[in-house]
Design a protein around this motif. Structure first.
Motif, PDB file in Angstrom:
ATOM      1  N   TYR A 108      -5.657   5.427   5.460  1.00  8.84           N
ATOM      2  CA  TYR A 108      -6.860   6.253   5.347  1.00  8.84           C
ATOM      3  C   TYR A 108      -7.560   6.126   4.000  1.00  8.84           C
ATOM      4  O   TYR A 108      -6.946   6.341   2.961  1.00  8.84           O
ATOM      5  CB  TYR A 108      -6.468   7.731   5.514  1.00  8.84           C
ATOM      6  CG  TYR A 108      -6.597   8.292   6.890  1.00  8.84           C
ATOM      7  CD1 TYR A 108      -6.693   7.472   8.012  1.00  8.84           C
ATOM      8  CD2 TYR A 108      -6.604   9.666   7.091  1.00  8.84           C
ATOM      9  CE1 TYR A 108      -6.785   8.004   9.280  1.00  8.84           C
ATOM     10  CE2 TYR A 108      -6.701  10.211   8.358  1.00  8.84           C
ATOM     11  CZ  TYR A 108      -6.790   9.372   9.454  1.00  8.84           C
ATOM     12  OH  TYR A 108      -6.889   9.907  10.696  1.00  8.84           O
ATOM     13  N   PRO A 109      -8.850   5.803   3.987  1.00 14.11           N
ATOM     14  CA  PRO A 109      -9.644   6.038   2.792  1.00 14.11           C
ATOM     15  C   PRO A 109      -9.998   7.523   2.720  1.00 14.11           C
ATOM     16  O   PRO A 109      -9.813   8.232   3.715  1.00 14.11           O
ATOM     17  CB  PRO A 109     -10.901   5.194   3.045  1.00 14.11           C
ATOM     18  CG  PRO A 109     -11.004   5.103   4.524  1.00 14.11           C
ATOM     19  CD  PRO A 109      -9.622   5.262   5.088  1.00 14.11           C
ATOM     20  N   ASP A 126     -15.934   7.927  -1.566  1.00 16.65           N
ATOM     21  CA  ASP A 126     -16.369   9.300  -1.829  1.00 16.65           C
ATOM     22  C   ASP A 126     -17.853   9.338  -2.146  1.00 16.65           C
ATOM     23  O   ASP A 126     -18.591  10.152  -1.620  1.00 16.65           O
ATOM     24  CB  ASP A 126     -15.586   9.871  -3.017  1.00 16.65           C
ATOM     25  CG  ASP A 126     -14.300  10.502  -2.548  1.00 16.65           C
ATOM     26  OD1 ASP A 126     -14.174  10.724  -1.338  1.00 16.65           O
ATOM     27  OD2 ASP A 126     -13.429  10.763  -3.394  1.00 16.65           O
ATOM     28  N   TYR A 168      -8.368   7.469  -0.004  1.00 13.78           N
ATOM     29  CA  TYR A 168      -7.203   7.210  -0.845  1.00 13.78           C
ATOM     30  C   TYR A 168      -6.975   5.710  -1.041  1.00 13.78           C
ATOM     31  O   TYR A 168      -6.560   5.276  -2.114  1.00 13.78           O
ATOM     32  CB  TYR A 168      -5.960   7.845  -0.207  1.00 13.78           C
ATOM     33  CG  TYR A 168      -4.706   7.551  -0.979  1.00 13.78           C
ATOM     34  CD1 TYR A 168      -4.469   8.187  -2.202  1.00 13.78           C
ATOM     35  CD2 TYR A 168      -3.776   6.636  -0.521  1.00 13.78           C
ATOM     36  CE1 TYR A 168      -3.339   7.899  -2.944  1.00 13.78           C
ATOM     37  CE2 TYR A 168      -2.644   6.340  -1.251  1.00 13.78           C
ATOM     38  CZ  TYR A 168      -2.431   6.984  -2.461  1.00 13.78           C
ATOM     39  OH  TYR A 168      -1.319   6.688  -3.188  1.00 13.78           O
ATOM     40  N   THR A 169      -7.235   4.901   0.013  1.00 14.51           N
ATOM     41  CA  THR A 169      -6.985   3.468  -0.101  1.00 14.51           C
ATOM     42  C   THR A 169      -8.157   2.724  -0.731  1.00 14.51           C
ATOM     43  O   THR A 169      -8.155   1.500  -0.785  1.00 14.51           O
ATOM     44  CB  THR A 169      -6.702   2.865   1.283  1.00 14.51           C
ATOM     45  OG1 THR A 169      -7.692   3.358   2.182  1.00 14.51           O
ATOM     46  CG2 THR A 169      -5.342   3.250   1.779  1.00 14.51           C
ATOM     47  N   GLU A 170      -9.177   3.466  -1.173  1.00  8.25           N
ATOM     48  CA  GLU A 170     -10.277   2.800  -1.870  1.00  8.25           C
ATOM     49  C   GLU A 170      -9.861   2.463  -3.300  1.00  8.25           C
ATOM     50  O   GLU A 170      -8.878   2.999  -3.819  1.00  8.25           O
ATOM     51  CB  GLU A 170     -11.497   3.733  -1.905  1.00  8.25           C
ATOM     52  CG  GLU A 170     -12.076   4.041  -0.542  1.00  8.25           C
ATOM     53  CD  GLU A 170     -12.949   2.919  -0.005  1.00  8.25           C
ATOM     54  OE1 GLU A 170     -13.116   1.899  -0.702  1.00  8.25           O
ATOM     55  OE2 GLU A 170     -13.467   3.064   1.118  1.00  8.25           O
ATOM     56  N   TYR A 207      -8.780   5.141  -5.989  1.00 11.43           N
ATOM     57  CA  TYR A 207      -7.482   5.830  -5.987  1.00 11.43           C
ATOM     58  C   TYR A 207      -6.302   4.875  -5.850  1.00 11.43           C
ATOM     59  O   TYR A 207      -5.191   5.233  -6.214  1.00 11.43           O
ATOM     60  CB  TYR A 207      -7.436   6.872  -4.865  1.00 11.43           C
ATOM     61  CG  TYR A 207      -8.598   7.801  -4.922  1.00 11.43           C
ATOM     62  CD1 TYR A 207      -8.645   8.815  -5.890  1.00 11.43           C
ATOM     63  CD2 TYR A 207      -9.675   7.670  -4.059  1.00 11.43           C
ATOM     64  CE1 TYR A 207      -9.736   9.654  -5.981  1.00 11.43           C
ATOM     65  CE2 TYR A 207     -10.772   8.506  -4.144  1.00 11.43           C
ATOM     66  CZ  TYR A 207     -10.800   9.499  -5.101  1.00 11.43           C
ATOM     67  OH  TYR A 207     -11.870  10.327  -5.207  1.00 11.43           O
ATOM     68  N   SER A 208      -6.531   3.709  -5.254  1.00 10.55           N
ATOM     69  CA  SER A 208      -5.471   2.716  -5.123  1.00 10.55           C
ATOM     70  C   SER A 208      -5.990   1.417  -5.709  1.00 10.55           C
ATOM     71  O   SER A 208      -6.552   0.584  -5.000  1.00 10.55           O
ATOM     72  CB  SER A 208      -5.088   2.500  -3.647  1.00 10.55           C
ATOM     73  OG  SER A 208      -4.659   3.706  -3.079  1.00 10.55           O
ATOM     74  N   SER A 258       0.831  -1.197   0.000  1.00 12.49           N
ATOM     75  CA  SER A 258       0.000   0.000   0.000  1.00 12.49           C
ATOM     76  C   SER A 258       0.870   1.253   0.000  1.00 12.49           C
ATOM     77  O   SER A 258       1.992   1.256   0.499  1.00 12.49           O
ATOM     78  CB  SER A 258      -0.893  -0.024   1.239  1.00 12.49           C
ATOM     79  OG  SER A 258      -1.576   1.206   1.358  1.00 12.49           O
ATOM     80  N   THR A 259       0.336   2.324  -0.565  1.00  4.58           N
ATOM     81  CA  THR A 259       1.021   3.608  -0.490  1.00  4.58           C
ATOM     82  C   THR A 259       0.254   4.554   0.431  1.00  4.58           C
ATOM     83  O   THR A 259       0.500   5.747   0.442  1.00  4.58           O
ATOM     84  CB  THR A 259       1.140   4.244  -1.880  1.00  4.58           C
ATOM     85  OG1 THR A 259      -0.155   4.256  -2.477  1.00  4.58           O
ATOM     86  CG2 THR A 259       2.074   3.450  -2.762  1.00  4.58           C
ATOM     87  N   GLY A 260      -0.676   4.008   1.212  1.00  5.29           N
ATOM     88  CA  GLY A 260      -1.584   4.847   1.977  1.00  5.29           C
ATOM     89  C   GLY A 260      -1.182   5.119   3.409  1.00  5.29           C
ATOM     90  O   GLY A 260      -2.009   5.536   4.212  1.00  5.29           O
TER      91      GLY A 260
END
Ligand code: CU
Lengths: 705, 217
Positions: free
Chosen positions: A192-193, A285, A195-197, A200-201, A185-187
C-alpha cells in the motif's frame, strides 16, 4: 537506506554499494537481527553455489539445458513450476516460523529481529506465498494435467508457456536476490502507498516488490491466455464442455480470472513505479495523488486472485474425491455452475478489503451482501463432494485425507469469513490477527491442501512410481494438526485485539496463545519436511512402486488412459470421447488398452532457448531498474525485445516423430498392460500395483441393484 | 482427423489461409483467438487508465487543467491520421485476402498499402511526441500533478502501443520478402491488423473522453 553514490561508480553500479550486502551490515552492526539477515543471505548464496557445483560435478548442464530449460513440453514445464513452488514454499514457511518465533519471544522484550527486519519478513512471506508459491504450484498442476485431461498434445502456445515460466522464475530470483543484495519492501504483500512511496520507503525494498510482482503478473497473464485457448480450442473430438473433467472447468475459470484480474495488478505496480521513478503523483500524499485508487485497483485484482488460488484446488478435490470414492462426481452440473458463479461473483466484492476506509454504510452493505453471496455456490460444492463420498467405496489415501480435512477446515474459515463480511463486525476485528487467521484458514486448506493433494494424486502419472503412503499420512497429520495449532490461537488473539504485523507484544495474556501458535508453525514445518522425506523415500524405493501402465487407482479421466510417465506426445492417437469420465467408461466397456487401427506422424515443437533467454534478460533488466543501474536495465530490456523479434524469424519450429516410433512405443506399453496383473483396490498401496486397476462394480459391491 | 480441403466456414480469419489440414486450421483459429484474448486483457488496462483519468480531472493542484492542455486541432489531425491508417491496413488485408495465387503484383499492392499505413503511424507518433514537447514547454509535465500523471500515462500507454505496432510492421514486411506469405506470417499479419484496429478504437475513446471533454470544459 540508500546512500547516494556519484560519478563513474554511480554510472556503473547505480545505487549499489557495499552496504547493500547483509554481511557488510552484520559486520558493522553485529546485532542478532543483522546476523539472521546475513545468515539468510548466506543460505541463498551457499545454496546457489552448492547447486552449481553439484550440477557441474555430475556433468548435468547439457542434460538440464536440452531436456528441461529449453523444453516446450507442457509436462516438463508443469514439473518445473511445481519444483519452483516447492523451493519458494520452503523459504516462506521458514519465514513464517521466524515471524511466530518473533511474536512469541517479543512479549515486553525485543525478540529476535528488529522492526525493519520483521516487516521484511511478513512482506516476503506474503508475497512469496501468493505470487511465487501458490501461483506456480497451481499453474504447474494445470500445465501438467489439463492437456492430458482434454486429450491434447500440448498447450495452445508452447513457446508462450516457456516464456511465462521463465518470467515467473525471474521474479522468484529477484525475491531471492533481495535476501543477499539490499533489502525487501516493508510494506506488506499488498504494497500500500503512500507508505511504499519514496517519501516513506526510500530504499530499494518496494522496487524489489514492484518488479518481482510485475514479472509474476505478466507471466500469469500469459498462462491465462494459454490455458483458456487450450481448453477452448484443443479439446479432443467429442469432449464437449459438459464432458470435461471438473479440474478443467476450474482451470478454465482460473484462466479467465487471470486474463481479467492480472491487468489491474500490472497497472498498479507500474503506476507505483511511475511515482517512485518519475516523480508522478498517482498515489502520493501531495500533488493530488489518491491512494484509494491503489486500494481499489489492487483489490480489483486481489479478490479474484483469491479464487485464482482456490478454484484449481476445488478442481483437484473434485477429481480426488471422485476417484477415491469410486463414484462419479455427484452434481457435476451444479459444480460447474457453482464454479462459474464464483468466478463471476469474485469481481463484485473487492471493497470488502477496505470496509473501514470511509465509503459509507450503504456501499459497505452492498459489498458485504455480495461477499456473503459467494458462500452459496461454495456451499453447493461442499454438499456435492459430501454426496460424492456418500455410499462410495471411500479409500483414505493421503490425497483423500487432504480433501476431507479441506472440507472441514474450509467451512470453518467460511464462517469466520461471514463475520468479516459483515461491515460492523469487520470494524471490530479488521487489521487484527483475526483476519490473518481467517485468510490462512481459507488459503491453507483451500489452496495448499489442494495443491499437495494434486501433487500426490498425479505424481505417479508424471514419474511412473507411487509416493510412499505412510509418509504421506505423516505429512497429512502434521499439516492438518499444525494448521489448527498455528491459526486457531490467532482467532483468539485477534478477537482480543492483537494487531497484525506486530513486532513487539505488550500484553502478557497473549503469551500462551502465541506459544501454541509457534508450536503449530513448527508442526507445519514438520509437515513440509515429511513431504521431502516422502519424496526421498519414494525415489529410493521407486523400483517397488512402479506403475508404468498408468492407472494406479482406478481413476476416471483421460490422463489415466496413457502410460506413466506419458510419452512426449501424450496420446498415440487423439482419443474420441463419448462420455463424461471418458476413461472410466472405456475401461468398463472393454475399450481401454486396445491398439489403434492406424498411427500417424506426430509434429511436436522443437526445443527453444528463447524462454530462458527472455527470463534471464527480463530479470536482469528489473535488477538494473531496482538499483538504478540504467545501462543494465536498457541493455537487457533491448535483449529481451530482440529475442522476441529474432524468434519471429525462425521458421523451422517443429520436429516430426515418425509413425513407426509412435507405434513401437504404444505397442510396448500395451504389451505391458496385457502382461500385468490387474490390482484390486485393497492392494493398490502394495507393490502389486503396476498401474493397471481391476475393474470395479460399485453396485455389486454394495448389493444394490 | 482427415486432411483435405476445409469448409469455407473456417476461413474466417481475414486472410486467405490455404489450409493444409483441419489440424492446421484449428491451430490458426487458436493462434488468432489467443490474440483476441490478449486484446481483451489489454482492454482492461485501458479501461483502468480511463477510470483513473476520470478521477484525476480535479486533481490539478493549481497546475495546468484539462481545458488548458488540450489542443483540438492537432488532436483532430492525429485522429485523422490514425483512422486513415486503419483504413489503409484494411486495404492491405483485402489485397492479401483476395489473392488465391499471391503474385508479384498483388504483393506490391499489399506492401504499398502497408508502407502507407506505417508512414501514417509514424506521422501520428511524431505529432504526439510534438504535443508532449509543447506541453512540457508550458509546464504541463507528468510530475506536476495527479491529473498530468494520469493524462500522460493514458495517452502515453496508447502511444507505446502504437510504437510497438510501428516496430512490428516492418519486421513482418521483411519476413514477407524472406519467406513469402507463409503461415506464421499470415497469422502475424492478422494479429497486427487486429492490434492496429484495436488501437484505433482506443484512440476514439481517448479523443472523446480526453480531447472533446477538454474542448467543452
Ligand atoms: Cu476478498
Amino acid at each position: 537506506m540508500i546512500t547516494e553514490t556519484h560519478g563513474i561508480a554511480h554510472a556503473l553500479l547505480g545505487n549499489l554499494t557495499w552496504a547493500a550486502l547483509p554481511y557488510v551490515r552484520a559486520w558493522r552492526d553485529p546485532s542478532l537481527s543483522e546476523i539472521i539477515g546475513a545468515g539468510a543471505g548466506s543460505m541463498v548464496v551457499l545454496g546457489a553455489i552448492a547447486l552449481f557445483a553439484l550440477i557441474t560435478w555430475l556433468g548435468k548442464w547439457r542434460y538440464l539445458w536440452t531436456e528441461w530449460f529449453t523444453t516446450l513440453d507442457h509436462k516438463k514445464l508443469g514439473i518445473m513450476y511445481v519444483l519452483l513452488a516447492g523451493v519458494m514454499l520452503t523459504r516462506a514457511l521458514i519465514e513464517a516460523m521466524l515471524i511466530r518465533t518473533q511474536q512469541a519471544t517479543a512479549i515486553n522484550a525485543p525478540g529476535l529481529v528488529e522492526p525493519g527486519h520483521f516487516a521484511q519478513l511478513f512482506t516476503t512471506h506474503g508475497s512469496i506465498m501468493v505470487f511465487f508459491m501458490a501461483m506456480p504450484f497451481l499453474i504447474g498442476l494445470i500445465n501438467y494435467v489439463v492437456p492430458l485431461q482434454i486429450g491434447a498434445r500440448d498447450m495452445a502456445f508452447p513457446y508462450l508457456n516457456s516464456v511465462g515460466f521463465w518470467l515467473t522464475a525471474a521474479g522468484s530470483a529477484l525475491m531471492m536476490a533481495s535476501l543477499t543484495i539490499g533489502e525487501f519492501s516493508t510494506g506488506g504483500w499488498s504494497g500500500y502507498p503512500p507508505y511504499t512511496e519514496l517519501a516513506y520507503s526510500g530504499g530499494v525494498g518496494p522496487d524489489y516488490w514492484i518488479w518481482a510482482v510485475s514479472l509474476s503478473s505478466l507471466g500469469s497473464m500469459t498462462v491465462g491466455i494459454n490455458v483458456a485457448c487450450t481448453i477452448f480450442k484443443f479439446r479432443a473430438p467429442g469432449m464437449g464442455f459438459m464432458r470435461m473433467p471438473l479440474f478443467c472447468w476450474t482451470s478454465l475459470c482460473t484462466a479467465i480470472l487471470m486474463i481479467f484480474a492480472m491487468p489491474p495488478l500490472t497497472v498498479v505496480t507500474l503506476l507505483l513505479a511511475g511515482d517512485r521513478y518519475l516523480g508522478m503523483h498517482f498515489f502520493t500524499d501531495g500533488g493530488g495523488g489518491n491512494m484509494m485508487n491503489y486500494a481499489n485497483m489492487f483489490w480489483l485484482f486481489g479478490h479474484p486472485e483469491v479464487y485464482i488460488l482456490i478454484l484449481p484446488a476445488f478442481g483437484v478435490f473434485s477429481e480426488v474425491i471422485s476417484a477415491f470414492s469410486s463414484k462419479e462426481l455427484y452434481g457435476y452440473t451444479s459444480l460447474v455452475l457453482a464454479t462459474t458463479a464464483i468466478a463471476v461473483l469474485s469481481f463484485t466484492v473487492w471493497l470488502h478489503h477496505f470496509f473501514t476506509m470511509g465509503q459509507g454504510a450503504d456501499v459497505n452493505a452492498a459489498f458485504g451482501i455480495a461477499t456473503m453471496t459467494i458462500g452459496i455456490p461454495t456451499g453447493v460444492k461442499i454438499y456435492d463432494w459430501i454426496f460424492t463420498m456418500f455410499r462410495g467405496e471411500v479409500r483414505f489415501t493421503p490425497p483423500m485425507l487432504f480433501s476431507i480435512a479441506f472440507m472441514m477446515t474450509f467451512v470453518i474459515g467460511g464462517f469466520t469469513g461471514i463475520i468479516l463480511a459483515t461491515p460492523p463486525l469487520d470494524y471490530m476485528v479488521h487489521d487484527t490477527l483475526f483476519l490473518v487467521a481467517h485468510f490462512h484458514n481459507m488459503l491453507i486448506p483451500g489452496t495448499l491442501y489442494g495443491m499437495i493433494a494434486g501433487y500426490m494424486f498425479w505424481f505417479p502419472k508424471a514419474f511412473g512410481f507411487r509416493l510412499n503412503e505412510r509418509w504421506g499420512r505423516i505429512s497429512f497429520s502434521c499439516w492438518a494438526g499444525g494448521f489448527f495449532l498455528a491459526f486457531f490461537p490467532l482467532y483468539v488473539l485477534g478477537a482480543a485485539g492483537m494487531a497484525r504485523r506486530t513486532q513487539e507484544v505488550f500484553d502478557p495474556a497473549f503469551r500462551p496463545w502465541l506459544y501454541i501458535a509457534l508450536f503449530g508453525a513448527l508442526v507445519l514445518f514438520a509437515g513440509l519436511a515429511s513431504l521431502f522425506i516422502q519424496l526421498y523415500v519414494s525415489i529410493r524405493d521407486r523400483a517397488e512402486n512402479m506403475v508404468p501402465i498408468g492407472d494406479p487407482w482406478d481413476a476416471r479421466g483421460l490422463e489415466w488412459s496413457v502410460s506413466a510417465p506419458p510419452p512426449e506426445w501424450n496420446f498415440a492417437v487423439i482419443p474420441h470421447v463419448g462420455n463424461r469420465d471418458a476413461f472410466y467408461w472405456r475401461k468398463r466397456n472393454h475399450g481401454a488398452y486396445v491398439r489403434a487401427d492406424q498411427y500417424k506422424d506426430i509434429e511436436l515443437p522443437k526445443n527453444l532457448m528463447c524462454g530462458p533467454v527472455i527470463g534471464v534478460a527480463a530479470g536482469l533488466c528489473c535488477f538494473g531498474l531496482i538499483w538504478h543501474i540504467w545501462w543494465i536495465a536498457s541493455l537487457f530490456a533491448a535483449a529481451s525485445v530482440l529475442t522476441v523479434i529474432a524468434r519471429s524469424f525462425q521458421r523451422d519450429t517443429t520436429r516430426t516423430i515418425p509413425a513407426a516410433e509412435v507405434e513401437a512405443v504404444d505397442r510396448r506399453w500395451l504389451a505391458g498392460a496385457h502382461a500385468s496383473r490387474p490390482v484390486p483396490r485393497q492392494q493398490e498401496e502394495t507393490s502389486l500395483n503396476q498401474g493397471l486397476a481391476e475393474g470395479f462394480e460399485p453396485d455389486r459391491a454394495h448389493g444394490l441393484a | 482427423m482427415s486432411s483435405g480441403p476445409v469448409s469455407p466456414a473456417l476461413r474466417h480469419a481475414g486472410l486467405n489461409l490455404k489450409y493444409a489440414s483441419r489440424e492446421e486450421a484449428e491451430q490458426i483459429e487458436s493462434d488468432v483467438f489467443g490474440f483476441w484474448v490478449f486484446l481483451m486483457s489489454d482492454a482492461v488496462i485501458f479501461a483502468l487508465l480511463f477510470a483513473l483519468f476520470g478521477t484525476s480531472l480535479e486533481a490539478t493542484v493549481g497546475g495546468p487543467t484539462l481545458a488548458s492542455v488540450v489542443k483540438l486541432a492537432p488532436a483532430f489531425i492525429e485522429t485523422a491520421l490514425l483512422l486513415t491508417s486503419s483504413f489503409t491496413f484494411g486495404m492491405a488485408s483485402i489485397e492479401l485476402k483476395r489473392t488465391h495465387k499471391f503474385t508479384r503484383r498483388h504483393r506490391h499492392r499489399a506492401v504499398g498499402w502497408l508502407l502507407l499505413t506505417w508512414a501514417l503511424g509514424i506521422a501520428f507518433l511524431g505529432m504526439e511526441a510534438h504535443d508532449f514537447v509543447t506541453m512540457a514547454g508550458e509546464g504541463a509535465v507528468p510530475d506536476r500533478s495527479f491529473f498530468l500523471s494520469a493524462y500522460t500515462v493514458l495517452i502515453g500507454t496508447h502511444g507505446l502501443h502504437v510504437l510497438t505496432a510501428v516496430i512490428w510492421l516492418p519486421i513482418l514486411l521483411m519476413q514477407m520478402y524472406m519467406f513469402g506469405l507463409d503461415r506464421p506470417l499470415k497469422v502475424n499479419l492478422i494479429r497486427l491488423s487486429l492490434f492496429w484496429h484495436f488501437l484505433d478504437i482506443v484512440w476514439i475513446a481517448i479523443f472523446s473522453i480526453v480531447f472533446l471533454q477538454g474542448a467543452i470544459r
